[in-house]
Design a protein around this motif. Structure first.
Motif, PDB file in Angstrom:
ATOM      1  N   CYS A 107       7.406  37.418  53.800  1.00  0.00           N
ATOM      2  CA  CYS A 107       8.357  38.328  54.445  1.00  0.00           C
ATOM      3  C   CYS A 107       9.776  37.765  54.411  1.00  0.00           C
ATOM      4  N   ARG A 108       9.918  36.465  54.652  1.00  0.00           N
ATOM      5  CA  ARG A 108      11.245  35.823  54.576  1.00  0.00           C
ATOM      6  C   ARG A 108      11.816  35.931  53.168  1.00  0.00           C
ATOM      7  N   HIS A 109      10.973  35.695  52.167  1.00  0.00           N
ATOM      8  CA  HIS A 109      11.418  35.774  50.780  1.00  0.00           C
ATOM      9  C   HIS A 109      11.892  37.192  50.439  1.00  0.00           C
ATOM     10  N   VAL A 110      11.114  38.176  50.824  1.00  0.00           N
ATOM     11  CA  VAL A 110      11.487  39.571  50.557  1.00  0.00           C
ATOM     12  C   VAL A 110      12.795  39.913  51.265  1.00  0.00           C
ATOM     13  N   LEU A 111      12.928  39.500  52.514  1.00  0.00           N
ATOM     14  CA  LEU A 111      14.156  39.760  53.267  1.00  0.00           C
ATOM     15  C   LEU A 111      15.356  39.080  52.620  1.00  0.00           C
ATOM     16  N   ASP A 112      15.198  37.834  52.185  1.00  0.00           N
ATOM     17  CA  ASP A 112      16.291  37.123  51.519  1.00  0.00           C
ATOM     18  C   ASP A 112      16.713  37.840  50.232  1.00  0.00           C
ATOM     19  N   LYS A 113      15.747  38.265  49.431  1.00  0.00           N
ATOM     20  CA  LYS A 113      16.047  38.987  48.183  1.00  0.00           C
ATOM     21  C   LYS A 113      16.733  40.319  48.479  1.00  0.00           C
ATOM     22  N   PHE A 114      16.256  41.009  49.500  1.00  0.00           N
ATOM     23  CA  PHE A 114      16.839  42.294  49.878  1.00  0.00           C
ATOM     24  C   PHE A 114      18.288  42.118  50.320  1.00  0.00           C
ATOM     25  N   GLU A 115      18.537  41.143  51.186  1.00  0.00           N
ATOM     26  CA  GLU A 115      19.907  40.901  51.667  1.00  0.00           C
ATOM     27  C   GLU A 115      20.821  40.462  50.531  1.00  0.00           C
ATOM     28  N   ALA A 116      20.316  39.659  49.589  1.00  0.00           N
ATOM     29  CA  ALA A 116      21.115  39.240  48.439  1.00  0.00           C
ATOM     30  C   ALA A 116      21.451  40.435  47.558  1.00  0.00           C
ATOM     31  N   SER A 117      20.500  41.343  47.380  1.00  0.00           N
ATOM     32  CA  SER A 117      20.743  42.541  46.573  1.00  0.00           C
ATOM     33  C   SER A 117      21.781  43.446  47.228  1.00  0.00           C
ATOM     34  N   ILE A 118      21.725  43.583  48.525  1.00  0.00           N
ATOM     35  CA  ILE A 118      22.723  44.385  49.240  1.00  0.00           C
ATOM     36  C   ILE A 118      24.103  43.768  49.064  1.00  0.00           C
ATOM     37  N   LYS A 119      24.195  42.459  49.192  1.00  0.00           N
ATOM     38  CA  LYS A 119      25.478  41.765  49.025  1.00  0.00           C
ATOM     39  C   LYS A 119      26.012  41.973  47.609  1.00  0.00           C
ATOM     40  N   ASP A 120      25.140  41.823  46.595  1.00  0.00           N
ATOM     41  CA  ASP A 120      25.555  42.040  45.202  1.00  0.00           C
ATOM     42  C   ASP A 120      26.050  43.463  44.995  1.00  0.00           C
ATOM     43  N   TYR A 121      25.337  44.419  45.548  1.00  0.00           N
ATOM     44  CA  TYR A 121      25.724  45.819  45.420  1.00  0.00           C
ATOM     45  C   TYR A 121      27.099  46.063  46.043  1.00  0.00           C
ATOM     46  N   LYS A 122      27.306  45.536  47.243  1.00  0.00           N
ATOM     47  CA  LYS A 122      28.596  45.722  47.916  1.00  0.00           C
ATOM     48  C   LYS A 122      29.716  45.032  47.149  1.00  0.00           C
ATOM     49  N   ASP A 123      29.435  43.850  46.604  1.00  0.00           N
ATOM     50  CA  ASP A 123      30.443  43.141  45.805  1.00  0.00           C
ATOM     51  C   ASP A 123      30.800  43.925  44.545  1.00  0.00           C
ATOM     52  N   GLN A 124      29.801  44.475  43.867  1.00  0.00           N
ATOM     53  CA  GLN A 124      30.044  45.274  42.664  1.00  0.00           C
ATOM     54  C   GLN A 124      30.821  46.540  42.994  1.00  0.00           C
ATOM     55  N   LYS A 125      30.466  47.166  44.087  1.00  0.00           N
ATOM     56  CA  LYS A 125      31.152  48.383  44.506  1.00  0.00           C
ATOM     57  C   LYS A 125      32.614  48.088  44.846  1.00  0.00           C
ATOM     58  N   ALA A 126      32.841  46.965  45.518  1.00  0.00           N
ATOM     59  CA  ALA A 126      34.211  46.590  45.894  1.00  0.00           C
ATOM     60  C   ALA A 126      35.034  46.249  44.644  1.00  0.00           C
ATOM     61  N   SER A 127      34.423  45.587  43.672  1.00  0.00           N
ATOM     62  CA  SER A 127      35.160  45.219  42.461  1.00  0.00           C
ATOM     63  C   SER A 127      35.479  46.444  41.602  1.00  0.00           C
ATOM     64  N   ARG A 128      34.652  47.456  41.627  1.00  0.00           N
ATOM     65  CA  ARG A 128      34.923  48.705  40.891  1.00  0.00           C
ATOM     66  C   ARG A 128      36.028  49.517  41.543  1.00  0.00           C
ATOM     67  N   SER A 129      36.121  49.430  42.861  1.00  0.00           N
ATOM     68  CA  SER A 129      37.119  50.243  43.575  1.00  0.00           C
ATOM     69  C   SER A 129      38.493  49.588  43.601  1.00  0.00           C
ATOM     70  N   GLU A 130      38.585  48.299  43.207  1.00  0.00           N
ATOM     71  CA  GLU A 130      39.885  47.643  43.159  1.00  0.00           C
ATOM     72  C   GLU A 130      40.677  48.163  41.965  1.00  0.00           C
ATOM     73  N   PRO A 131      41.960  48.413  42.159  1.00  0.00           N
ATOM     74  CA  PRO A 131      42.766  48.891  41.023  1.00  0.00           C
ATOM     75  C   PRO A 131      42.956  47.756  40.001  1.00  0.00           C
ATOM     76  N   THR A 132      42.900  48.127  38.748  1.00  0.00           N
ATOM     77  CA  THR A 132      43.081  47.142  37.690  1.00  0.00           C
ATOM     78  C   THR A 132      44.571  47.070  37.353  1.00  0.00           C
ATOM     79  N   VAL A 133      45.030  45.870  37.066  1.00  0.00           N
ATOM     80  CA  VAL A 133      46.452  45.675  36.763  1.00  0.00           C
ATOM     81  C   VAL A 133      46.661  45.399  35.310  1.00  0.00           C
TER      82      VAL A 133
END
Length: 133
Positions: A107-133
């Motif tokens: 259960c700890r392993h699954v939770l850790d993987k799930f939380e890491a995936s959420i963080k990766d998703y949010k990071d990817q979403k934030a990097s896509r929404s940043e304006p490119t210069v």
């Protein structure tokens, strides 16, 4: 006699209390008179198939376990009876504890993987929404 006291000590370590300051036993060990410690039924209160089937699977992975099965007492009651029978002289409480620990690790392993995936998703979403210069 000493073995029985040691077994009771292990079981009492697994008992938990419920909310609101009311002390209730979440776990009971049922053993018929004259039976050995290798064949025991554990009654888990406030639990259902979610824990029952997962725990049964983890316990059955142990080669020293001859039988492990569970039943729900009634659909309107939230408790399960988990029966464990071991080979040789291994007390049933040991694979029970090991199964609980292994299930917690999964259960700890699954939770850790799930939380890491959420963080990766949010990071990817934030990097896509940043304006490119």
């Amino acid at each position: 006699m000493e073995e029985d006291q040691e077994l009771e000590r292990k079981i009492s370590g697994l008992k938990t209390s419920m909310a609101e300051g009311e002390r209730k036993t979440a776990l009971e060990m049922v053993q018929a008179a004259g039976t050995d410690r290798q064949c025991v039924t554990f009654v888990l209160h406030e639990e259902d198939h979610t824990l029952g089937n997962s725990l049964r699977y983890m316990i059955m992975k142990n080669p020293e376990v001859e039988f492990c099965g569970y039943t729900t007492t009634h659909p309107s009651e939230s408790k399960i009876n988990l029966r464990i029978q071991t080979r040789g002289t291994l007390p049933a409480v040991e694979p029970f504890q090991k199964g609980l620990n292994e299930l917690m690790n999964v259960c700890r392993h699954v939770l850790d993987k799930f939380e890491a995936s959420i963080k990766d998703y949010k990071d990817q979403k934030a990097s896509r929404s940043e304006p490119t210069v």
